[in-house]
Design a protein around this motif. Structure first.
Motif, PDB file in Angstrom:
ATOM      1  N   ARG A  72       8.224   4.877  -9.536  1.00 51.08           N
ATOM      2  CA  ARG A  72       7.520   4.871  -8.254  1.00 51.08           C
ATOM      3  C   ARG A  72       6.243   4.029  -8.333  1.00 51.08           C
ATOM      4  O   ARG A  72       5.905   3.316  -7.383  1.00 51.08           O
ATOM      5  CB  ARG A  72       7.194   6.299  -7.808  1.00 51.08           C
ATOM      6  N   CYS A  73       5.535   4.126  -9.462  1.00 49.39           N
ATOM      7  CA  CYS A  73       4.328   3.311  -9.627  1.00 49.39           C
ATOM      8  C   CYS A  73       4.672   1.828  -9.608  1.00 49.39           C
ATOM      9  O   CYS A  73       3.943   1.022  -9.017  1.00 49.39           O
ATOM     10  CB  CYS A  73       3.615   3.673 -10.935  1.00 49.39           C
ATOM     11  N   LYS A  75       7.052   0.440  -8.031  1.00 47.03           N
ATOM     12  CA  LYS A  75       7.469   0.047  -6.696  1.00 47.03           C
ATOM     13  C   LYS A  75       6.372   0.195  -5.650  1.00 47.03           C
ATOM     14  O   LYS A  75       6.339  -0.555  -4.666  1.00 47.03           O
ATOM     15  CB  LYS A  75       8.685   0.892  -6.273  1.00 47.03           C
ATOM     16  N   GLU A  76       5.448   1.165  -5.829  1.00 51.06           N
ATOM     17  CA  GLU A  76       4.534   1.515  -4.753  1.00 51.06           C
ATOM     18  C   GLU A  76       3.058   1.346  -5.074  1.00 51.06           C
ATOM     19  O   GLU A  76       2.245   1.180  -4.153  1.00 51.06           O
ATOM     20  CB  GLU A  76       4.785   2.973  -4.324  1.00 51.06           C
ATOM     21  N   SER A  77       2.662   1.399  -6.343  1.00 51.58           N
ATOM     22  CA  SER A  77       1.237   1.340  -6.681  1.00 51.58           C
ATOM     23  C   SER A  77       0.725  -0.098  -6.616  1.00 51.58           C
ATOM     24  O   SER A  77       1.182  -0.959  -7.378  1.00 51.58           O
ATOM     25  CB  SER A  77       1.001   1.894  -8.089  1.00 51.58           C
ATOM     26  N   LYS A  81       1.362  -3.014  -9.527  1.00 51.00           N
ATOM     27  CA  LYS A  81       2.048  -4.239  -9.113  1.00 51.00           C
ATOM     28  C   LYS A  81       1.189  -5.471  -9.397  1.00 51.00           C
ATOM     29  O   LYS A  81       1.697  -6.525  -9.758  1.00 51.00           O
ATOM     30  CB  LYS A  81       2.415  -4.145  -7.630  1.00 51.00           C
ATOM     31  N   THR A 246      -5.962  -1.679  -3.265  1.00 51.38           N
ATOM     32  CA  THR A 246      -5.216  -2.495  -2.308  1.00 51.38           C
ATOM     33  C   THR A 246      -5.842  -3.869  -2.152  1.00 51.38           C
ATOM     34  O   THR A 246      -5.138  -4.888  -2.105  1.00 51.38           O
ATOM     35  CB  THR A 246      -5.166  -1.788  -0.939  1.00 51.38           C
TER      36      THR A 246
END
Length: 260
Positions: A72-73, A75-77, A81, A246
């Motif tokens: 999940r990290c 794909k989503e963090s 990334k 972000t």
């Protein structure tokens, strides 16, 4: 945190290696931290069926939970990334199946980086929550980035101090964490972040090297200013309860840090 001797590491291992080191490395020594990572130095025996019947097979469930959290990290963090993109652009792309390993570790640690195998270790018995897994990934991928891009020599105590300073600087310290850990007070707010970084780096160094506290402190002080001000590849220090992760990810494209 890093934990191996690099005396026998071939230069090619700094890239995306699919082969183990050509020269055997003695892993049965606590000097380089392998006492903290038992699965690094011996094959783990299969869990007997009786352990499941008696409720003693939970480590396998923890491993699966850890692997899902890592996925999940990836794909989503945004910050993970960003690190993936930075490593890829530096010639060291990360394969989640090859370069990330969820393992059972000593209670003192939550993760580590093994430069011999070019592999990040997540301690599934100590890092169960996704937020902790994200923090461990960021910390250890800073080490991986330094090893890939900066010709890091973990035998050199100054090099070790530098990468631990950078990992603490980019992945851990904030005003709140420093306050909780006793690194600051109302009288020294200006040095809050630096104190936290120094203490975190010191703890990591002492955990994985057979050196004195004074030796570690002296190394940290020798390299601190230069390494503390090196913010690659994030470009900023992450503030708690902010959107800095972000922003760092969105800015990464300007430096060629693209994870896909």
């Amino acid at each position: 945190m890093t934990f191996v001797d690099l005396e026998d590491v071939p230069e090619s291992s700094k890239q995306d290696t699919n082969k183990k080191e050509s020269t055997p490395v003695d892993r049965n020594t606590g000097q380089w931290g392998y006492d903290l990572y038992p699965e690094r130095r011996q094959e783990k025996k299969p869990t007997p069926l009786t352990h499941y019947i008696l409720g003693k097979g939970s480590e396998n469930l923890e491993k699966i939970k850890c692997e899902r959290g890592v996925y999940r990290c990836f794909k989503e963090s945004p910050i993970v990334k960003l690190m993936l993109g930075a490593l890829k652009s530096s010639g060291c792309p990360v394969d989640i199946r090859r370069h990330i390993s969820c393992e059972e570790c000593s209670l003192e640690v939550s993760g580590g980086f093994d430069p011999v195998l070019n592999q990040v270790v997540i301690c599934h018995n100590n890092a169960s929550k996704e937020g902790i897994i994200q923090g461990v990934l960021l910390h250890e991928m800073v080490h991986m980035f330094d090893f890939c891009r900066n010709n890091l020599d973990f035998k050199n105590i100054d090099h070790l101090a530098c990468t631990e300073i950078r990992a603490a600087n980019l992945a851990h310290c904030s005003f709140m964490s420093a306050w909780v850990n006793g690194d600051t007070s109302i009288f020294n707010m200006k040095a809050t972040h630096q104190n936290c970084v120094k203490n975190k780096a010191l703890t990591s160094m002492l955990a994985v090297r057979n050196i004195t506290q004074n030796e570690a402190i002296n190394a940290i002080e020798r390299v601190f200013d230069r390494c503390y001000n090196d913010l690659e590849p994030l470009g900023r220090r992450l503030r708690r309860s902010s959107n800095d992760m972000t922003k760092a990810y969105e800015d990464g494209i300007y430096y060629g840090y693209v994870d896909s």
